[in-house]
Design an enzyme around this catalytic site. Structure first.
Site, PDB file in Angstrom:
ATOM      1  N   GLU A 133       1.044   3.888   1.820  1.00 20.41           N
ATOM      2  CA  GLU A 133       1.402   4.293   3.153  1.00 20.41           C
ATOM      3  C   GLU A 133       2.568   3.573   3.422  1.00 20.41           C
ATOM      4  O   GLU A 133       3.667   4.373   3.843  1.00 20.41           O
ATOM      5  CB  GLU A 133       0.291   4.082   4.132  1.00 20.41           C
ATOM      6  CG  GLU A 133      -0.983   4.600   3.895  1.00 20.41           C
ATOM      7  CD  GLU A 133      -2.080   4.200   3.092  1.00 20.41           C
ATOM      8  OE1 GLU A 133      -1.707   3.370   2.269  1.00 20.41           O
ATOM      9  OE2 GLU A 133      -2.945   3.937   3.834  1.00 20.41           O
ATOM     10  N   HIS A 176       0.825  -1.312  -0.073  1.00 20.22           N
ATOM     11  CA  HIS A 176       0.162  -0.243  -0.094  1.00 20.22           C
ATOM     12  C   HIS A 176       0.915   1.156  -0.016  1.00 20.22           C
ATOM     13  O   HIS A 176       2.138   1.316   0.812  1.00 20.22           O
ATOM     14  CB  HIS A 176      -1.077  -0.173   1.268  1.00 20.22           C
ATOM     15  CG  HIS A 176      -1.911  -1.098   1.502  1.00 20.22           C
ATOM     16  ND1 HIS A 176      -3.082  -1.076   1.986  1.00 20.22           N
ATOM     17  CD2 HIS A 176      -2.365  -1.923   0.205  1.00 20.22           C
ATOM     18  CE1 HIS A 176      -3.978  -1.831   1.614  1.00 20.22           C
ATOM     19  NE2 HIS A 176      -3.540  -2.496   0.714  1.00 20.22           N
ATOM     20  N   CYS A 201      -2.197  -0.637   7.480  1.00 16.56           N
ATOM     21  CA  CYS A 201      -1.437   0.576   7.448  1.00 16.56           C
ATOM     22  C   CYS A 201      -1.365   1.502   8.847  1.00 16.56           C
ATOM     23  O   CYS A 201      -0.538   2.083   9.031  1.00 16.56           O
ATOM     24  CB  CYS A 201      -1.782   1.436   6.141  1.00 16.56           C
ATOM     25  SG  CYS A 201      -1.558   0.520   4.541  1.00 16.56           S
ATOM     26  N   CYS A 249      -6.087   1.515   5.945  1.00 14.92           N
ATOM     27  CA  CYS A 249      -6.672   0.374   6.233  1.00 14.92           C
ATOM     28  C   CYS A 249      -5.990  -0.084   8.021  1.00 14.92           C
ATOM     29  O   CYS A 249      -5.081   0.563   8.232  1.00 14.92           O
ATOM     30  CB  CYS A 249      -6.466  -0.857   5.271  1.00 14.92           C
ATOM     31  SG  CYS A 249      -4.557  -1.392   5.530  1.00 14.92           S
TER      32      CYS A 249
END
Lengths: 147, 147
Positions: A53, A51, A84, A81
């Site tokens: 992040e 992801h 993260c 999420c």
């Protein structure tokens, strides 16, 4: 100089152009300098943990040679999420600023609410709803085009 | 052939020898073949997201060239934290087997209880307490020596 959320939006749009779910993130230091920026790379890397992040956090820590980013802000186009959100805590990010809220997949204001859990040792200051409409529109356009 | 939890314990001990919090993980396929194994590399990489589970998942997906590990088991010496629990779901791991329970940092049976959250799309079958005493002893010995 573009604002962090504008840089994150650029990364989100670049991710969409690569066929990735359009989320972008940027890590800035206390002076506002950009340490790292990233978009989703889940498809390109065959890695569901890639992801935006996590990629931005990892790159920023590598730039610093320090696993803690205690003075830094992570700005991201979508509510993180749970994975993260927990990673943001582990890197000891000072402030989390995000764009669109994510009632289905988010783990900050929704779902697992990571920073409210008893096992959370470090919670950043959280600011949600930055350029919310624009951040959400990038995601909606991406999914609408795929239907 | 050693059992997956024995391989994970080997990885945990190897991590301790490198000065890392001793947690080890292994991904096996439906036939019991080892796809990837890893220990914590948080200190070595300056990366608080470099938990054994994430490293093993990422390596297993790379071996396969597929981001989903739908038929696989992840075996780890400690109850996964919320970050790893969510990553395990994202990789669509079929079964999670862990050793010691982690009331402080765990995110499966404790804290954020990731698989019970409304935002969780994929929850593996969970088996906790494998070689619990041995897995816990490796961790306790590590922290006792550092005090």
């Amino acid at each position: 100089m573009p604002l962090p959320i504008e840089i994150a939006l650029e990364e989100a749009r670049a991710a969409a152009a690569r066929g990735e779910v359009p989320v972008g993130a940027v890590v800035t230091d206390a002076a506002g300098r950009v340490l790292a920026r990233a978009g989703n790379e889940v498809e390109a890397r065959h890695d569901p943990s890639a992801h935006a992040e996590v990629l931005a956090l990892r790159a920023a820590a590598a730039v610093r040679g320090d696993k803690f980013l205690t003075d830094c802000t992570l700005t991201v186009t979508l509510e993180p999420c749970p994975m993260c959100a927990q990673a943001i805590g582990f890197f000891r990010i000072r402030r989390l600023a995000f764009g669109a809220y994510d009632p289905k997949g988010g783990g900050v204001e929704h779902g697992a609410r990571i920073y409210a859990a008893t096992s959370c040792h470090h919670a950043p200051e959280v600011i949600g709803g930055l350029r919310e409409a624009e951040c959400g529109a990038v995601l909606r356009a991406f999914f609408a085009a795929r239907r």
